[in-house]
Design a protein around this motif. Structure first.
Motif, PDB file in Angstrom:
ATOM      1  N   ARG A  88       8.897  -1.827 -14.001  1.00 44.61           N
ATOM      2  CA  ARG A  88       8.145  -2.716 -13.112  1.00 44.61           C
ATOM      3  C   ARG A  88       8.718  -2.702 -11.700  1.00 44.61           C
ATOM      4  N   LEU A  89      10.038  -2.539 -11.580  1.00 47.16           N
ATOM      5  CA  LEU A  89      10.662  -2.487 -10.257  1.00 47.16           C
ATOM      6  C   LEU A  89      10.260  -1.211  -9.516  1.00 47.16           C
ATOM      7  N   ALA A  90      10.246  -0.071 -10.212  1.00 52.06           N
ATOM      8  CA  ALA A  90       9.811   1.179  -9.579  1.00 52.06           C
ATOM      9  C   ALA A  90       8.347   1.081  -9.146  1.00 52.06           C
ATOM     10  N   ARG A  91       7.512   0.499  -9.987  1.00 53.80           N
ATOM     11  CA  ARG A  91       6.089   0.327  -9.645  1.00 53.80           C
ATOM     12  C   ARG A  91       5.923  -0.582  -8.439  1.00 53.80           C
ATOM     13  N   ARG A  92       6.676  -1.702  -8.419  1.00 57.90           N
ATOM     14  CA  ARG A  92       6.563  -2.644  -7.307  1.00 57.90           C
ATOM     15  C   ARG A  92       7.088  -2.038  -6.019  1.00 57.90           C
ATOM     16  N   ASN A  93       8.201  -1.290  -6.082  1.00 58.79           N
ATOM     17  CA  ASN A  93       8.733  -0.645  -4.885  1.00 58.79           C
ATOM     18  C   ASN A  93       7.741   0.354  -4.308  1.00 58.79           C
ATOM     19  N   ASP A  94       7.057   1.078  -5.177  1.00 60.93           N
ATOM     20  CA  ASP A  94       6.070   2.055  -4.706  1.00 60.93           C
ATOM     21  C   ASP A  94       4.903   1.357  -4.019  1.00 60.93           C
ATOM     22  N   HIS A  95       4.401   0.302  -4.632  1.00 57.93           N
ATOM     23  CA  HIS A  95       3.294  -0.436  -4.012  1.00 57.93           C
ATOM     24  C   HIS A  95       3.736  -1.099  -2.709  1.00 57.93           C
ATOM     25  N   ASN A  96       4.961  -1.601  -2.655  1.00 58.43           N
ATOM     26  CA  ASN A  96       5.459  -2.199  -1.413  1.00 58.43           C
ATOM     27  C   ASN A  96       5.527  -1.166  -0.296  1.00 58.43           C
ATOM     28  N   ALA A  97       6.002   0.031  -0.619  1.00 62.11           N
ATOM     29  CA  ALA A  97       6.081   1.089   0.390  1.00 62.11           C
ATOM     30  C   ALA A  97       4.696   1.512   0.853  1.00 62.11           C
ATOM     31  N   ASP A  98       3.745   1.596  -0.076  1.00 58.62           N
ATOM     32  CA  ASP A  98       2.371   1.938   0.283  1.00 58.62           C
ATOM     33  C   ASP A  98       1.771   0.862   1.175  1.00 58.62           C
ATOM     34  N   ALA A  99       2.020  -0.410   0.860  1.00 60.04           N
ATOM     35  CA  ALA A  99       1.501  -1.510   1.668  1.00 60.04           C
ATOM     36  C   ALA A  99       2.118  -1.501   3.065  1.00 60.04           C
ATOM     37  N   ALA A 100       3.422  -1.204   3.160  1.00 62.84           N
ATOM     38  CA  ALA A 100       4.083  -1.147   4.465  1.00 62.84           C
ATOM     39  C   ALA A 100       3.490  -0.030   5.323  1.00 62.84           C
ATOM     40  N   LEU A 101       3.208   1.109   4.716  1.00 68.18           N
ATOM     41  CA  LEU A 101       2.589   2.217   5.450  1.00 68.18           C
ATOM     42  C   LEU A 101       1.183   1.839   5.909  1.00 68.18           C
ATOM     43  N   SER A 102       0.423   1.179   5.042  1.00 73.02           N
ATOM     44  CA  SER A 102      -0.927   0.747   5.393  1.00 73.02           C
ATOM     45  C   SER A 102      -0.913  -0.242   6.555  1.00 73.02           C
ATOM     46  N   THR A 103       0.014  -1.196   6.514  1.00 80.59           N
ATOM     47  CA  THR A 103       0.118  -2.189   7.583  1.00 80.59           C
ATOM     48  C   THR A 103       0.502  -1.529   8.903  1.00 80.59           C
ATOM     49  N   ALA A 104       1.432  -0.574   8.847  1.00 80.79           N
ATOM     50  CA  ALA A 104       1.870   0.109  10.069  1.00 80.79           C
ATOM     51  C   ALA A 104       0.739   0.914  10.692  1.00 80.79           C
ATOM     52  N   VAL A 105      -0.044   1.596   9.876  1.00 75.12           N
ATOM     53  CA  VAL A 105      -1.170   2.374  10.410  1.00 75.12           C
ATOM     54  C   VAL A 105      -2.209   1.448  11.028  1.00 75.12           C
ATOM     55  N   SER A 106      -2.480   0.320  10.382  1.00 80.41           N
ATOM     56  CA  SER A 106      -3.425  -0.649  10.957  1.00 80.41           C
ATOM     57  C   SER A 106      -2.912  -1.191  12.282  1.00 80.41           C
ATOM     58  N   ASP A 107      -1.602  -1.505  12.341  1.00 78.97           N
ATOM     59  CA  ASP A 107      -1.016  -1.995  13.589  1.00 78.97           C
ATOM     60  C   ASP A 107      -1.071  -0.935  14.678  1.00 78.97           C
ATOM     61  N   MET A 108      -0.951   0.332  14.300  1.00 81.64           N
ATOM     62  CA  MET A 108      -0.976   1.414  15.273  1.00 81.64           C
ATOM     63  C   MET A 108      -2.271   1.409  16.082  1.00 81.64           C
ATOM     64  N   PHE A 109      -3.380   1.079  15.426  1.00 77.71           N
ATOM     65  CA  PHE A 109      -4.662   1.115  16.115  1.00 77.71           C
ATOM     66  C   PHE A 109      -4.879  -0.095  17.020  1.00 77.71           C
ATOM     67  N   ARG A 110      -3.903  -1.003  17.051  1.00 76.54           N
ATOM     68  CA  ARG A 110      -3.951  -2.107  18.017  1.00 76.54           C
ATOM     69  C   ARG A 110      -3.032  -1.842  19.204  1.00 76.54           C
TER      70      ARG A 110
END
Length: 740
Positions: free
Chosen positions: A582-604
């Motif tokens: 569960r920790l490996a799964r959560r870490n992967d989703h957290n990293a994916d979410a961080a990348l998604s947030t950064a890309v969204s912020d980039m367009f601002r």
């Protein structure tokens, strides 16, 4: 809908006690206003109110014991700040030096955890409130005893702390309940949107939908993290009991539902082409849509504290889906169509298991057959651990370090401007800069506009209300109501929250003088402070997302590799929902979410700092698609018998793990060689092709799913490698593409 009975309404109100900070503010401000009126000390209203507001801003979700400890730390920090401000107020050079050092140090303290981040930020705000109070008394020529202003601020903060601790003790499980209500609501919306991918229509922009899905996934991940922290605050290392035990089970159900709902079993365009003239995908869409609605109904049952009934509609829809699969198998004529039908069968099995997880929510314990239910503690384990977390952020590459330095310089600049032009109530400039200056460029610019517009709205409303209601009692009521509105809207409608705070300040200052003289200075100071914050985020160590996308992408690739490693291990040993998995799964989703947030912020951010934003967008889509294939592997994990075929598949999976780790290393170093395979990767691909030829049409369904998902994973790795190579090349003539 039938109206709620009084008992049901009372239950609904109790269910959302965790969101009752505005009610605590009402009790605190109302009682303080009444006490000041009764004792004949209206001049004490301002510091008491501001102290209570700062204390509320420092509040985080916690048990009553944790809240008590945090409140003691908060009051200690507040006392140090308030008395230091009073001591240095008449010494400009010492004052601004101390303020800049405090801003940097307290901002860096946020690296420890969210609790200390809130306390540190509130301490800075209280320091600004102290300057406002001292300046206000000085401007009116009022002689006050030394220490009076800090003591009143601390009294207001302590009084709110009393309500906060008592509330946590009276409603210990309600914050967790509120978190779970939000979690299952967001999860239900995610599942329902995921169902829209199963439309058998040609020409659908699947990439755009996957991008929207990645952004929704970031919201789900955020709520999962918040719910987990809320639960852990209340159980620590102890075994939970009562409602907290059930809520922990519901949280783990949400994790499993998220994994199964985020999984993808084949290329959606290929499925749409193959089954264009069939209702098969519509039936998949119907089942998933019903399960999204079930998540929303579960959210409502948690809010009402009522038993959850899954109903029979989804069971019947699953039966119809299986019947449609059998009908399609009878007429499938080509191996390619049969292979895609096998993917739909795997999807049907996954949906049936997802439905079983939701059915487990109807159990009193919500264990859903789990035997291992531990949670990982991410809080610092010792003072040494806390210091190490701060030390790791003391680098110019750290966004937090940049923000701390930027905020300190902005406050120094604001202080210099204040002394250069000598505006009335000039410390509003520093307070505005503190509120507006955020860690990211997009957030700062958005808050600039909202702060200025909200202040203007508050000034106009304040002027009108002062003319309409000159009575001090009515103005006191308006001030308390404005404080309640501020805390009810500060995280969702910042413009309205700013207007409310402006109104509160005007009403309070009018208790001891003519606040009409503050109207124009308040607007001017807000504009100056906002401009300083905007210039600081643009010029002082700007935190451009484009400069750290490769770092976040590398973290995401390592997360994928770690998740896949855990999955492969469970195809050997059998499915276990233990903490490491569960920790490996959560870490992967957290990293994916961080990348998604950064890309969204980039367009601002300004266009000139993101010439390759389109590449980052495509990389994000591929990365999230890869995660969906990993989720499908995780959803179907089971012990497979040792055989030559399985040995080959495991070899291919190990090759994919190595390729992901190599891609992460290349992103970190700034050099990716493109789509060329290493010798190890060529061996892994050859193993995957050998497994496909050996499988034939008689492969075990689990082994077939393993093979299909691995093949799809390798396709995404190739695409990711190509996008990474393009991203790391010198900027060309690419035109950025806006996200959906």
């Amino acid at each position: 809908m039938l109206p709620l009975s009084p008992d049901a309404l009372r239950q609904r109100l109790r269910s959302f006690a965790s969101r009752a900070q505005p009610l605590r503010i009402l009790l605190t401000l109302g009682s303080l206003m009444a006490a000041c009126g009764y004792t004949g000390h209206p001049d004490a209203v301002i510091p008491l109110f501001l102290g209570a507001i700062a204390s509320a801003l420092a509040e985080t979700d916690d048990s009553w014991r944790g809240r008590l400890r945090a409140q003691i730390v908060t009051l200690a920090c507040f006392a140090a700040m308030a008395f230091a401000v009073e001591a240095l107020f008449g010494l400009p050079w010492l004052f601004i030096t101390g303020l800049a050092l405090a801003a940097f140090s307290l901002t860096m303290l946020g690296a420890v955890e969210a609790r200390y981040k809130a306390i540190a930020y509130a301490t800075l705000i209280l320091g600004m409130y102290a300057t406002l109070g001292i300046e206000n008394m000085s401007s009116h020529g009022t002689m006050v005893h030394r220490g009076r202003e800090p003591l009143l601020l601390l009294a207001g903060a302590a009084w709110y702390g009393v309500f906060s601790v008592l509330w946590c003790a009276a409603f210990p499980a309600q914050p967790v309940q509120g978190r779970l209500v939000t979690l299952f609501t967001v999860l239900g919306n995610y599942v329902r949107f995921k169902a829209s991918l199963f439309e058998p229509l040609r020409g659908i922009d699947i990439e755009r939908k996957r991008l929207a899905l990645a952004q929704l996934n970031a919201e789900v991940v955020s709520e999962l993290n918040a719910a987990k922290e809320s639960i852990f605050r209340r159980i620590g290392a102890r075994a939970p009991t009562g409602r907290i035990s059930r809520y922990r089970g519901l949280y783990l159900i949400a994790q499993d539902v998220h994994e199964r709902a985020s999984s993808s079993h084949d290329d959606y365009n290929a499925l749409a082409d193959a089954f264009f003239h069939s209702d098969l995908l519509y039936r998949c869409q119907r089942v998933l849509g019903l399960q999204g609605l079930a998540c929303l109904r579960l959210s409502e049952s948690i809010a009402r504290r009522e038993p959850f009934d899954t109903g029979t509609e989804t069971v019947l829809a699953l039966a119809d889906l299986r019947s449609a699969i059998e009908h399609e198998r009878a007429r499938a004529a080509t191996p390619e169509r049969l292979a895609l039908l096998a993917s739909v069968e795997a999807l049907a099995r996954n949906l049936a298991q997802l439905d079983g997880q939701l059915a487990g929510a109807s159990q009193p314990s919500a264990r859903a057959g789990r035997t291992e239910m531990g949670l990982f503690d991410r809080s610092p384990r010792s003072w040494r651990d806390a210091v190490e977390r701060v030390r790791r952020q003391l680098t110019v590459r750290s966004p937090l370090f940049r923000h701390a330095l930027r905020l300190s310089i902005a406050l120094v600049a604001g202080y210099g401007v204040m002394h250069a032009i000598h505006p009335a109530q000039g410390y509003w400039i520093l307070l505005t800069t503190l509120f507006v200056c955020q860690q990211s460029y997009g957030d700062t610019i958005a808050r600039m506009g909202q702060r200025i517009a909200g202040t203007a709205l508050g000034v106009v409303a304040g002027w009108a209300l002062l003319q309409l209601f000159p009575q001090p009692l009515v103005q006191s009521v308006i001030a308390v109501a404005a404080g309640v509105v501020f805390f009810a809207t500060r995280t969702t409608r910042y413009l309205l929250a700013t207007a409310s705070m402006t109104l509160l300040v005007l009403m309070c200052f009018n208790q001891v003088g003519d606040s009409g003289v503050l109207l124009v200075p308040r607007l001017v100071d807000t504009a100056i402070g906002s401009a300083i914050a905007g210039l600081a985020v643009l010029l002082v160590l700007p935190h451009w997302q484009a400069r750290r996308i490769n770092e976040l992408a590398a973290t995401a690739m390592r997360g994928h590799a770690g998740y896949l490693r855990q999955i492969v291990e469970q195809y050997r040993t059998g499915a276990r929902d233990h903490l490491d998995y569960r920790l490996a799964r959560r870490n992967d989703h957290n990293a994916d979410a961080a990348l998604s947030t950064a890309v969204s912020d980039m367009f601002r951010e300004p266009g000139y700092v993101r010439p390759r934003a389109g590449v980052a967008l495509r990389f994000l889509i591929r990365s999230h698609t890869l995660l969906s294939y990993l989720s499908a592997l995780g959803a179907h994990r089971a012990a497979l018998p040792d055989s030559a075929q399985m040995a080959v598949l495991r070899s291919a999976a190990e090759g994919a793990i190595a390729a992901l780790e190599a891609l992460a290393a290349g992103l970190d170093s700034g050099s990716v060689d493109g789509p060329r395979d290493t010798a190890a990767e060529q061996t892994a691909r050859a193993a995957l092709a050998l497994a496909a030829s050996a499988a034939g049409g008689e492969a075990d369904p689990q082994a077939r799913t393993f093979h299909t998902e691995l093949a799809l994973i390798w396709l995404q790795i190739d695409a990711l490698r190509a996008h990474a190579s393009e991203w790391l090349q010198p900027s060309g003539s690419e035109t950025p593409t806006a996200p959906a």
